[in-house]
Design a protein around this motif. Structure first.
Motif, PDB file in Angstrom:
ATOM      1  N   VAL A   1      -1.239  33.135  -1.466  1.00 43.23           N
ATOM      2  CA  VAL A   1      -0.009  33.910  -1.288  1.00 43.23           C
ATOM      3  C   VAL A   1       0.139  34.444   0.138  1.00 43.23           C
ATOM      4  CG1 VAL A   1       0.271  34.460  -3.721  1.00 43.23           C
ATOM      5  CG2 VAL A   1      -1.050  36.025  -2.303  1.00 43.23           C
ATOM      6  N   GLY A   2      -0.266  33.642   1.111  1.00 39.15           N
ATOM      7  CA  GLY A   2      -0.082  33.999   2.502  1.00 39.15           C
ATOM      8  C   GLY A   2      -1.033  35.045   3.048  1.00 39.15           C
ATOM      9  N   ARG A   3      -1.906  35.571   2.227  1.00 33.99           N
ATOM     10  CA  ARG A   3      -2.787  36.649   2.679  1.00 33.99           C
ATOM     11  C   ARG A   3      -4.020  36.078   3.365  1.00 33.99           C
ATOM     12  NH1 ARG A   3      -2.574  42.326   0.409  1.00 33.99           N
ATOM     13  NH2 ARG A   3      -0.970  42.155   2.027  1.00 33.99           N
ATOM     14  N   ILE A   4      -4.191  36.481   4.620  1.00 36.59           N
ATOM     15  CA  ILE A   4      -5.385  36.070   5.358  1.00 36.59           C
ATOM     16  C   ILE A   4      -6.043  37.336   5.914  1.00 36.59           C
ATOM     17  CG2 ILE A   4      -4.752  33.684   5.851  1.00 36.59           C
ATOM     18  CD1 ILE A   4      -3.554  34.607   8.484  1.00 36.59           C
ATOM     19  N   SER A   5      -6.625  37.278   7.068  1.00 35.04           N
ATOM     20  CA  SER A   5      -7.285  38.443   7.667  1.00 35.04           C
ATOM     21  C   SER A   5      -7.567  38.139   9.128  1.00 35.04           C
ATOM     22  CB  SER A   5      -8.601  38.751   6.942  1.00 35.04           C
ATOM     23  OG  SER A   5      -9.535  37.700   7.149  1.00 35.04           O
ATOM     24  N   GLY A   6      -7.980  39.177   9.849  1.00 36.70           N
ATOM     25  CA  GLY A   6      -8.383  38.954  11.229  1.00 36.70           C
ATOM     26  C   GLY A   6      -9.573  38.026  11.328  1.00 36.70           C
ATOM     27  N   ALA A   7     -10.514  38.183  10.411  1.00 34.48           N
ATOM     28  CA  ALA A   7     -11.701  37.323  10.434  1.00 34.48           C
ATOM     29  C   ALA A   7     -11.327  35.869  10.208  1.00 34.48           C
ATOM     30  CB  ALA A   7     -12.698  37.793   9.373  1.00 34.48           C
TER      31      ALA A   7
ATOM     32  N   MET B   1       4.099  31.955  -3.958  1.00 32.74           N
ATOM     33  CA  MET B   1       4.337  32.843  -2.826  1.00 32.74           C
ATOM     34  C   MET B   1       4.538  34.262  -3.355  1.00 32.74           C
ATOM     35  SD  MET B   1       6.733  30.913  -0.020  1.00 32.74           S
ATOM     36  CE  MET B   1       8.263  31.372  -0.803  1.00 32.74           C
ATOM     37  N   ALA B   2       4.290  35.250  -2.500  1.00 30.39           N
ATOM     38  CA  ALA B   2       4.542  36.643  -2.868  1.00 30.39           C
ATOM     39  C   ALA B   2       4.895  37.437  -1.629  1.00 30.39           C
ATOM     40  CB  ALA B   2       3.321  37.253  -3.557  1.00 30.39           C
ATOM     41  N   CYS B   3       5.807  38.384  -1.788  1.00 28.25           N
ATOM     42  CA  CYS B   3       6.158  39.278  -0.686  1.00 28.25           C
ATOM     43  C   CYS B   3       5.076  40.351  -0.547  1.00 28.25           C
ATOM     44  CB  CYS B   3       7.521  39.908  -0.939  1.00 28.25           C
ATOM     45  SG  CYS B   3       7.512  41.173  -2.228  1.00 28.25           S
ATOM     46  N   THR B   4       5.296  41.309   0.355  1.00 32.51           N
ATOM     47  CA  THR B   4       4.303  42.349   0.621  1.00 32.51           C
ATOM     48  C   THR B   4       4.071  43.253  -0.579  1.00 32.51           C
ATOM     49  OG1 THR B   4       4.869  42.348   2.959  1.00 32.51           O
ATOM     50  CG2 THR B   4       3.806  44.328   2.103  1.00 32.51           C
TER      51      THR B   4
ATOM     52  N   ILE C   1       5.989  29.315  -8.045  1.00 37.00           N
ATOM     53  CA  ILE C   1       6.120  30.670  -8.580  1.00 37.00           C
ATOM     54  C   ILE C   1       6.286  31.613  -7.388  1.00 37.00           C
ATOM     55  CG2 ILE C   1       5.051  32.503  -9.944  1.00 37.00           C
ATOM     56  CD1 ILE C   1       3.441  30.384 -11.402  1.00 37.00           C
ATOM     57  N   ASN C   2       7.398  32.314  -7.338  1.00 32.51           N
ATOM     58  CA  ASN C   2       7.675  33.251  -6.251  1.00 32.51           C
ATOM     59  C   ASN C   2       7.778  34.656  -6.824  1.00 32.51           C
ATOM     60  OD1 ASN C   2       7.864  30.873  -4.847  1.00 32.51           O
ATOM     61  ND2 ASN C   2       9.918  31.223  -4.070  1.00 32.51           N
ATOM     62  N   VAL C   3       6.974  35.571  -6.277  1.00 37.66           N
ATOM     63  CA  VAL C   3       6.856  36.919  -6.822  1.00 37.66           C
ATOM     64  C   VAL C   3       7.391  37.914  -5.799  1.00 37.66           C
ATOM     65  CG1 VAL C   3       5.294  38.605  -7.857  1.00 37.66           C
ATOM     66  CG2 VAL C   3       4.778  36.157  -8.050  1.00 37.66           C
ATOM     67  N   ASN C   4       8.367  38.710  -6.199  1.00 34.99           N
ATOM     68  CA  ASN C   4       9.012  39.655  -5.295  1.00 34.99           C
ATOM     69  C   ASN C   4       8.925  41.075  -5.847  1.00 34.99           C
ATOM     70  OD1 ASN C   4      10.690  38.811  -2.783  1.00 34.99           O
ATOM     71  ND2 ASN C   4      11.658  40.683  -3.501  1.00 34.99           N
TER      72      ASN C   4
ATOM     73  N   ASN D   1      15.419  42.327  -3.142  1.00 38.63           N
ATOM     74  CA  ASN D   1      15.844  41.770  -1.861  1.00 38.63           C
ATOM     75  C   ASN D   1      15.391  40.340  -1.599  1.00 38.63           C
ATOM     76  OD1 ASN D   1      17.399  43.952  -0.969  1.00 38.63           O
ATOM     77  ND2 ASN D   1      15.580  45.047  -0.303  1.00 38.63           N
ATOM     78  N   SER D   2      14.516  39.808  -2.392  1.00 39.35           N
ATOM     79  CA  SER D   2      14.172  38.377  -2.386  1.00 39.35           C
ATOM     80  C   SER D   2      13.532  37.882  -1.102  1.00 39.35           C
ATOM     81  CB  SER D   2      15.414  37.523  -2.697  1.00 39.35           C
ATOM     82  OG  SER D   2      15.022  36.245  -3.180  1.00 39.35           O
ATOM     83  N   CYS D   3      12.664  38.698  -0.502  1.00 41.77           N
ATOM     84  CA  CYS D   3      11.909  38.214   0.647  1.00 41.77           C
ATOM     85  C   CYS D   3      11.046  37.014   0.275  1.00 41.77           C
ATOM     86  CB  CYS D   3      11.041  39.334   1.221  1.00 41.77           C
ATOM     87  SG  CYS D   3      11.987  40.695   1.930  1.00 41.77           S
ATOM     88  N   ALA D   4      10.649  36.928  -0.990  1.00 42.53           N
ATOM     89  CA  ALA D   4       9.841  35.798  -1.452  1.00 42.53           C
ATOM     90  C   ALA D   4      10.675  34.750  -2.194  1.00 42.53           C
ATOM     91  CB  ALA D   4       8.701  36.280  -2.354  1.00 42.53           C
ATOM     92  N   ARG D   5      12.016  34.828  -2.071  1.00 47.73           N
ATOM     93  CA  ARG D   5      12.916  33.764  -2.537  1.00 47.73           C
ATOM     94  C   ARG D   5      12.859  33.534  -4.043  1.00 47.73           C
ATOM     95  NH1 ARG D   5      10.719  29.344   1.718  1.00 47.73           N
ATOM     96  NH2 ARG D   5      11.037  30.516   3.644  1.00 47.73           N
ATOM     97  N   ILE D   6      13.047  34.574  -4.826  1.00 44.24           N
ATOM     98  CA  ILE D   6      12.920  34.427  -6.279  1.00 44.24           C
ATOM     99  C   ILE D   6      13.971  33.505  -6.882  1.00 44.24           C
ATOM    100  CG2 ILE D   6      11.703  36.572  -6.749  1.00 44.24           C
ATOM    101  CD1 ILE D   6      14.422  37.878  -7.213  1.00 44.24           C
ATOM    102  N   GLN D   7      15.160  33.433  -6.290  1.00 47.82           N
ATOM    103  CA  GLN D   7      16.222  32.623  -6.906  1.00 47.82           C
ATOM    104  C   GLN D   7      16.033  31.135  -6.692  1.00 47.82           C
ATOM    105  OE1 GLN D   7      16.781  35.098  -4.639  1.00 47.82           O
ATOM    106  NE2 GLN D   7      18.491  36.421  -5.242  1.00 47.82           N
TER     107      GLN D   7
END
Length: 574
Positions: free
Chosen positions: A363-369, A428-431, A467-470, A474-480
């Motif tokens: 879901v797009g989550r990474i890190s500095g490492a 995908m998922a928004c913040t 699967i898009n989770v918002n 506001n649909s930052c993760a494009r639910i529609q």
């Protein structure tokens, strides 16, 4: 220029549709600000806030920040205050913005389709580690997004970014936000045309340009010459889409007025042909139409999509050509649909015989490492670099064939996968409520947990289901535009308690399938019951699909009781 398509056809007068009441359109004489956002932009060009951050706020600290800068103009520098920890979703709409504000910031770094070499990746990773508590997300706008940024550290972060040719300028705000480009531009064997020079020229001319720093709302751009439509052109304000004219060869069609949020609209295809070297000029024309005729009275109607809907594509094209370009656009073919999945996951041969490798974080989550380690792997394996995708993924570019397998193995070690399950690939998922002041429910962790469970329950599923989770409407993760779109809201559980949950949209998509998902009447799912609900719906699809039928096609014809997950297909057939 002597080419006939550049000969001026300026009309003596272009009739502009006038709304029944003033909508704050500058070119119709409505120049006085009609809301606090417009007043703030008139009071001071938001680009001016950069110097106040550098020389005042970063030295005097958070409490010195003018509220009009903090909750307005900071956005033009890629900065939003993040959500104060411990505030539940029920209070999101009840509290004033200052009550939701934490003393730390979210910061967006633009990539604009650019290649991130080893040095850039390590710089991005170092900023995360040193200033953002290790946080970093890849957004579906091809940005890197940090959290926990302290205002005192912002100038040093900017200096590090500037040293490697990156920045946060206009990553947020009522301005031209980060551009989407093809992650495989210039290397894909099946590419129609490389849009990279156009993106670079638009950025050079117009980002940081005060003529375009006060738009009615945000303005989103996509330029891609790949036939998979990997720049999500359907949902951008302006998109240049690769196409081939039978006489003039490769160029771009122009799509305008796309966008999601609470009033989703797919972009209108103008059916024109634009050569590469004219893309930046046409982009300027479109953004100028928006600046001058966009609706500034109500924020809820201030996106370009509302103007395009009201005018229609013929009138929009007429105004663009006559009033801004001074010439007609050449008619041309418009791509009907994508030729392949546009996320580019997996191993693909390039034009030059090397390979690009599409990689899926969860879901797009990474890190500095991870970013730092990714930079090391790019250098170790002699790759050219990495590009981010519009699906919260990344693509490693320019890998020699004899190094692909070793790279794939090394990526798994640092938490990235070029061989992901369909579930990890397509979610995908928004913040979400963790950091976003608009959110109502948790998204990132909930989506990651859902992936784990679906991998256990459907380990060998043979087709991707997005699967898009918002966390809010506001649909930052494009639910529609997902096979399964989940819009966060508070719902009642079986005991009448208010809990986190989701409204469900089924059967949407962009690219291979272009449609909005089917919204089930009065159907809500609790977050706790989400695993079982998705399992029931996916099971019904697998049992009831026809040969070769996608989830989206099935969902748009299936009986509602199957989509609600209240019955299985076997129960209905019995």
């Amino acid at each position: 220029m002597s080419d006939i398509r550049f000969q001026s056809k300026r009309a003596a007068h272009t009739e502009i549709p006038r709304p029944k009441k003033g909508e704050g359109q500058w070119s119709l004489g409505f120049a006085e600000p009609l809301n606090k956002n417009e007043q703030s932009k008139k009071d001071d060009d938001p680009l001016n806030v950069e110097n106040r951050i550098r020389f005042i706020y970063s030295k005097r600290g958070f409490d010195s920040i003018d509220p009009a800068d903090l909750r307005g103009r900071f956005r033009w520098m890629g900065l939003y205050t993040q959500r104060k920890p411990g505030i539940d979703g029920g209070k999101t709409g009840a509290l004033e913005e200052e009550e939701l504000d934490d003393r730390y910031f979210m910061m967006r770094v633009r990539s604009d389709g650019a290649l991130l070499n080893a040095e850039r990746l390590r710089t991005l990773g170092g900023i995360s580690t040193d200033f953002a508590r290790g946080s970093a997300d890849i957004t579906d706008r091809q940005n890197i997004q940090y959290h926990w940024i302290d205002i005192v550290d912002v100038p040093e972060i900017w200096e590090r970014l500037d040293a490697v040719g990156l920045n946060t300028l206009e990553a947020c705000g009522d301005c031209p936000r980060g551009f989407l480009g093809s992650p495989v531009a210039g290397v894909a064997a099946d590419e129609i045309i490389d849009g990279t020079p156009a993106l670079e020229e638009i950025k050079r001319r117009y980002i940081g340009n005060a003529d375009y720093s006060n738009l009615p709302r945000k303005f989103k751009t996509s330029v891609s010459g790949h036939p998979s439509l990997d720049g999500a052109p359907e949902i951008n304000d302006v998109a240049f889409v690769g196409t081939v004219h039978p006489e003039h060869g490769p160029g771009f069609d122009l799509w305008v007025g796309g966008g999601l949020s609470t009033n989703p609209k797919l972009a209108v295809r103008l059916g024109v042909w634009i050569p590469l070297d004219e893309v930046a000029d046409v982009w300027e024309g479109v953004v100028s139409v928006f600046r001058d005729y966009g609706y500034r009275r109500l924020r809820s109607r201030a996106r370009l999509k509302f103007l395009v809907t009201d005018w229609g594509k013929e009138k929009f094209r007429e105004v663009l050509e006559n009033e801004y370009l001074g010439r007609p656009l050449l008619d041309g073919p418009s791509p009907e649909r994508a030729t392949a999945n546009g996320d580019h996951i997996g191993v693909h041969e390039q034009q030059d015989g090397r390979y690009y490798v599409g990689v899926a974080p969860t879901v797009g989550r990474i890190s500095g490492a991870i970013l730092t380690s990714l930079g090391d792997l790019v250098e170790k394996h002699g790759a050219a670099g990495v590009r981010l995708t519009s699906y919260q993924k990344l693509v490693v570019i320019g890998v020699d064939g004899d190094k692909v397998d070793a790279l794939l193995d090394d990526l798994e070690v640092i938490g990235l996968s070029g061989r992901p399950s369909h579930w990890r690939r397509s979610t995908m998922a928004c913040t979400g409520i963790e950091f976003c002041k608009l959110a109502i429910v948790d998204t990132k962790q909930r989506a990651a947990d859902l992936i784990d469970e679906l991998e256990r329950r459907f380990p060998k599923i043979d087709t991707p289901i997005s699967i898009n989770v918002n966390g809010c409407p506001n649909s930052c993760a494009r639910i529609q535009v997902a096979d399964i779109g989940l819009k966060g809201q508070l719902v009642l559980d079986d005991d009448g308690n208010q809990v986190e949950g989701f409204q469900v949209h089924l059967g949407g998509g962009i690219g291979l399938t272009t449609s909005f998902g089917r919204k089930l009447r009065a159907h809500k799912v609790t977050s706790a019951g989400l695993d079982d609900y998705v399992t029931a719906v996916v099971g019904n699809y697998l049992d009831g699909r026809e040969e070769g039928e996608s989830f989206a096609l099935w969902a748009n014809r299936a009986d509602e009781e199957l989509l609600r997950g209240e019955k299985t297909l076997s129960e209905v057939s019995a």
